[in-house]
Design a protein around this motif. Sequence first.
Motif, PDB file in Angstrom:
ATOM      1  N   ILE A   1      38.558  29.919  41.739  1.00 62.11           N
ATOM      2  CA  ILE A   1      38.126  31.336  40.684  1.00 62.11           C
ATOM      3  C   ILE A   1      36.840  31.538  40.694  1.00 62.11           C
ATOM      4  CG2 ILE A   1      38.058  30.316  38.886  1.00 62.11           C
ATOM      5  CD1 ILE A   1      40.081  32.408  37.517  1.00 62.11           C
ATOM      6  N   SER A   2      36.563  32.722  41.607  1.00 54.53           N
ATOM      7  CA  SER A   2      35.553  34.031  41.370  1.00 54.53           C
ATOM      8  C   SER A   2      35.007  33.978  40.054  1.00 54.53           C
ATOM      9  CB  SER A   2      36.313  35.388  41.967  1.00 54.53           C
ATOM     10  OG  SER A   2      35.026  36.357  42.289  1.00 54.53           O
ATOM     11  N   GLY A   3      33.839  33.920  40.117  1.00 53.87           N
ATOM     12  CA  GLY A   3      33.264  33.887  39.420  1.00 53.87           C
ATOM     13  C   GLY A   3      32.721  35.593  38.301  1.00 53.87           C
ATOM     14  N   ASP A   4      33.423  36.709  39.639  1.00 58.04           N
ATOM     15  CA  ASP A   4      33.165  37.879  39.649  1.00 58.04           C
ATOM     16  C   ASP A   4      33.787  38.975  39.293  1.00 58.04           C
ATOM     17  OD1 ASP A   4      33.354  37.640  42.051  1.00 58.04           O
ATOM     18  OD2 ASP A   4      31.329  38.080  42.411  1.00 58.04           O
TER      19      ASP A   4
ATOM     20  N   MET B   1      48.343  31.152  46.682  1.00 63.76           N
ATOM     21  CA  MET B   1      47.660  31.751  46.530  1.00 63.76           C
ATOM     22  C   MET B   1      47.990  33.067  45.276  1.00 63.76           C
ATOM     23  SD  MET B   1      46.690  33.172  50.597  1.00 63.76           S
ATOM     24  CE  MET B   1      46.007  34.550  49.804  1.00 63.76           C
ATOM     25  N   ALA B   2      47.772  33.435  44.320  1.00 66.35           N
ATOM     26  CA  ALA B   2      47.867  34.247  43.799  1.00 66.35           C
ATOM     27  C   ALA B   2      47.727  35.856  44.411  1.00 66.35           C
ATOM     28  CB  ALA B   2      46.878  34.319  42.345  1.00 66.35           C
ATOM     29  N   LEU B   3      49.054  35.805  44.492  1.00 71.19           N
ATOM     30  CA  LEU B   3      49.169  37.953  44.325  1.00 71.19           C
ATOM     31  C   LEU B   3      49.272  39.143  43.756  1.00 71.19           C
ATOM     32  CD1 LEU B   3      51.273  36.803  47.917  1.00 71.19           C
ATOM     33  CD2 LEU B   3      48.890  36.671  47.624  1.00 71.19           C
ATOM     34  N   PHE B   4      48.481  40.145  44.123  1.00 69.95           N
ATOM     35  CA  PHE B   4      48.427  41.478  43.003  1.00 69.95           C
ATOM     36  C   PHE B   4      48.951  42.331  43.483  1.00 69.95           C
ATOM     37  CE2 PHE B   4      47.179  43.869  39.379  1.00 69.95           C
ATOM     38  CZ  PHE B   4      47.781  43.502  38.530  1.00 69.95           C
ATOM     39  N   PRO B   5      49.564  43.760  43.128  1.00 71.17           N
ATOM     40  CA  PRO B   5      50.177  44.757  43.917  1.00 71.17           C
ATOM     41  C   PRO B   5      48.421  45.672  43.589  1.00 71.17           C
ATOM     42  CG  PRO B   5      50.849  44.321  41.717  1.00 71.17           C
ATOM     43  CD  PRO B   5      50.455  43.787  42.013  1.00 71.17           C
ATOM     44  N   ASN B   6      48.780  46.332  44.870  1.00 71.76           N
ATOM     45  CA  ASN B   6      47.576  47.245  44.430  1.00 71.76           C
ATOM     46  C   ASN B   6      47.593  48.419  44.769  1.00 71.76           C
ATOM     47  OD1 ASN B   6      45.109  48.646  45.076  1.00 71.76           O
ATOM     48  ND2 ASN B   6      43.867  46.833  43.467  1.00 71.76           N
ATOM     49  N   ALA B   7      47.774  49.725  44.624  1.00 70.73           N
ATOM     50  CA  ALA B   7      48.108  50.802  45.327  1.00 70.73           C
ATOM     51  C   ALA B   7      47.255  51.421  45.970  1.00 70.73           C
ATOM     52  CB  ALA B   7      47.928  51.761  44.369  1.00 70.73           C
ATOM     53  N   GLU B   8      45.591  50.701  46.069  1.00 69.23           N
ATOM     54  CA  GLU B   8      44.537  51.021  46.730  1.00 69.23           C
ATOM     55  C   GLU B   8      44.146  50.117  47.837  1.00 69.23           C
ATOM     56  OE1 GLU B   8      43.744  54.522  47.519  1.00 69.23           O
ATOM     57  OE2 GLU B   8      45.387  55.393  46.606  1.00 69.23           O
ATOM     58  N   PRO B   9      45.025  49.372  48.202  1.00 65.94           N
ATOM     59  CA  PRO B   9      44.526  47.929  48.576  1.00 65.94           C
ATOM     60  C   PRO B   9      43.240  47.804  50.356  1.00 65.94           C
ATOM     61  CG  PRO B   9      46.753  48.413  49.931  1.00 65.94           C
ATOM     62  CD  PRO B   9      46.140  49.999  48.542  1.00 65.94           C
ATOM     63  N   LEU B  10      43.226  49.089  50.873  1.00 69.83           N
ATOM     64  CA  LEU B  10      42.634  48.534  51.678  1.00 69.83           C
ATOM     65  C   LEU B  10      40.786  47.926  51.965  1.00 69.83           C
ATOM     66  CD1 LEU B  10      42.183  52.744  52.521  1.00 69.83           C
ATOM     67  CD2 LEU B  10      43.687  51.276  53.189  1.00 69.83           C
ATOM     68  N   GLN B  11      40.116  48.079  50.683  1.00 72.93           N
ATOM     69  CA  GLN B  11      38.850  46.960  50.952  1.00 72.93           C
ATOM     70  C   GLN B  11      39.152  45.060  50.171  1.00 72.93           C
ATOM     71  OE1 GLN B  11      36.357  47.326  47.097  1.00 72.93           O
ATOM     72  NE2 GLN B  11      38.028  48.485  46.402  1.00 72.93           N
TER      73      GLN B  11
ATOM     74  N   GLY C   1      41.995  36.136  45.905  1.00 71.40           N
ATOM     75  CA  GLY C   1      41.090  35.051  45.734  1.00 71.40           C
ATOM     76  C   GLY C   1      41.078  33.427  44.631  1.00 71.40           C
ATOM     77  N   ILE C   2      41.911  34.176  43.566  1.00 71.31           N
ATOM     78  CA  ILE C   2      42.695  32.393  42.825  1.00 71.31           C
ATOM     79  C   ILE C   2      43.365  31.824  44.154  1.00 71.31           C
ATOM     80  CG2 ILE C   2      43.305  32.594  40.795  1.00 71.31           C
ATOM     81  CD1 ILE C   2      42.731  35.089  40.272  1.00 71.31           C
ATOM     82  N   TYR C   3      43.609  30.973  44.317  1.00 69.40           N
ATOM     83  CA  TYR C   3      43.678  29.494  45.064  1.00 69.40           C
ATOM     84  C   TYR C   3      43.983  28.257  44.275  1.00 69.40           C
ATOM     85  CZ  TYR C   3      42.047  32.938  48.711  1.00 69.40           C
ATOM     86  OH  TYR C   3      41.155  33.879  48.935  1.00 69.40           O
ATOM     87  N   VAL C   4      45.038  27.893  44.679  1.00 70.04           N
ATOM     88  CA  VAL C   4      44.955  26.508  44.026  1.00 70.04           C
ATOM     89  C   VAL C   4      45.201  25.106  45.731  1.00 70.04           C
ATOM     90  CG1 VAL C   4      46.757  24.410  42.948  1.00 70.04           C
ATOM     91  CG2 VAL C   4      46.316  26.578  42.008  1.00 70.04           C
ATOM     92  N   LEU C   5      44.500  24.282  45.397  1.00 74.73           N
ATOM     93  CA  LEU C   5      44.075  24.069  46.546  1.00 74.73           C
ATOM     94  C   LEU C   5      45.104  22.320  46.422  1.00 74.73           C
ATOM     95  CD1 LEU C   5      42.416  26.617  47.742  1.00 74.73           C
ATOM     96  CD2 LEU C   5      41.716  24.837  49.599  1.00 74.73           C
ATOM     97  N   SER C   6      45.274  21.686  47.864  1.00 77.88           N
ATOM     98  CA  SER C   6      45.482  20.184  47.424  1.00 77.88           C
ATOM     99  C   SER C   6      44.227  19.973  48.820  1.00 77.88           C
ATOM    100  CB  SER C   6      46.635  20.316  48.253  1.00 77.88           C
ATOM    101  OG  SER C   6      48.589  20.178  47.748  1.00 77.88           O
ATOM    102  N   PRO C   7      43.857  18.533  47.948  1.00 81.48           N
ATOM    103  CA  PRO C   7      42.735  18.305  49.334  1.00 81.48           C
ATOM    104  C   PRO C   7      42.673  17.884  50.616  1.00 81.48           C
ATOM    105  CG  PRO C   7      43.152  16.499  47.343  1.00 81.48           C
ATOM    106  CD  PRO C   7      44.351  17.819  47.100  1.00 81.48           C
TER     107      PRO C   7
END
Length: 336
Positions: free
Chosen positions: A104-107, A130-140, A172-178
């Motif tokens: 997870i990002s610290g910012d 991956m954690a996904l989230f809807p964004n109406a202005e997704p260009l960045q 930018g929030i993920y769960v990863l397997s080794p």
Amino acid sequence: MKAVILAGGEGTRLRSVTGDLPKPMVPLAGKPVMERIIELLRAQGFWEICAALCYHPEPIMAHFGDGSAFSVQLEYRLETEPRGTAGSVLACRDFYQDEDFLIISGDAACDFDLRGLMERHRQADAAVTMALFPNAEPLQYGLVLQDKQGFVRHFIEKPDWEHVVTDMVNTGIYVLSPRAMAYVPEGEKFDFAKDLFPLLLECGERILGVPMDGYWCDIGTPRAYYQCSLDVLDGKLGVGAEATQDTSQTQTVQASDKSYRAVPCRDRARLMRTASEALMEFGADFTDGLSFHDGSWDVHVHPAADASEVRVEAETAEAADSTARLLELMEQNRKT
């Protein structure tokens, strides 16, 4: 459960607002954004945390220390030069070892159900979730396309409007397997979105995308920072504790010679009243908060000043766990 916080970025776009302050220390309504992330992690059972640092790490380490003041175990890994997001996490492999772990990002501010994300990952046996989230202005942001089963098929990095094909962005929030980290080369700059994830798809590894409910904001620009600050003041950002805390498994943090436990609650003062009334007949001492002694047990209970929770401090893990479970039952009975 274990989590890695990526907290090494410079935050150049916020410099006009924050100066040389590292981005994870940017205050949201008087509290550093990374502190809010740690509260979220702790509330959902991620007690073992490693922070990957690079730019100006001293204020972060001075504020959080070993994490005991925040009822977590906190370690640090320092980079002398940026190695990319995946490269930074690879430096933490002695921390996560052979376990699935959260990144997870610290910012960024959020209140997602991270425990639920971990469960989805384990059920799917994915290399990455991956954690996904809807964004109406997704260009960045990076956009993510999934199939009907939720597995990722395409990534589109920061498109213009002509190439926007979805509103689901990579948070930018993920769960990863080794096994996913085994693809990251040693000593090279390597990013998750740009390098690792496309490589995993090429190699036939599965990446699961999970649309999340709740609040999420990347405070990368002054405008986003201003809006997020208003959202916090308006009560839109929680810690996600009430819906996701699993009280069937007692979690304890050992710091120095004491054990600590945090019990999320909606009304900490009311829970303290219930606990005080229940423990009064057992000889509880109220001269310095709520304390009681029972043989080898020496327990202190107090509400948190900075979060909606009640904290337990005890001489032993057994005493901390037992007292925390008692408080959890009191909170559950109050809700019913």
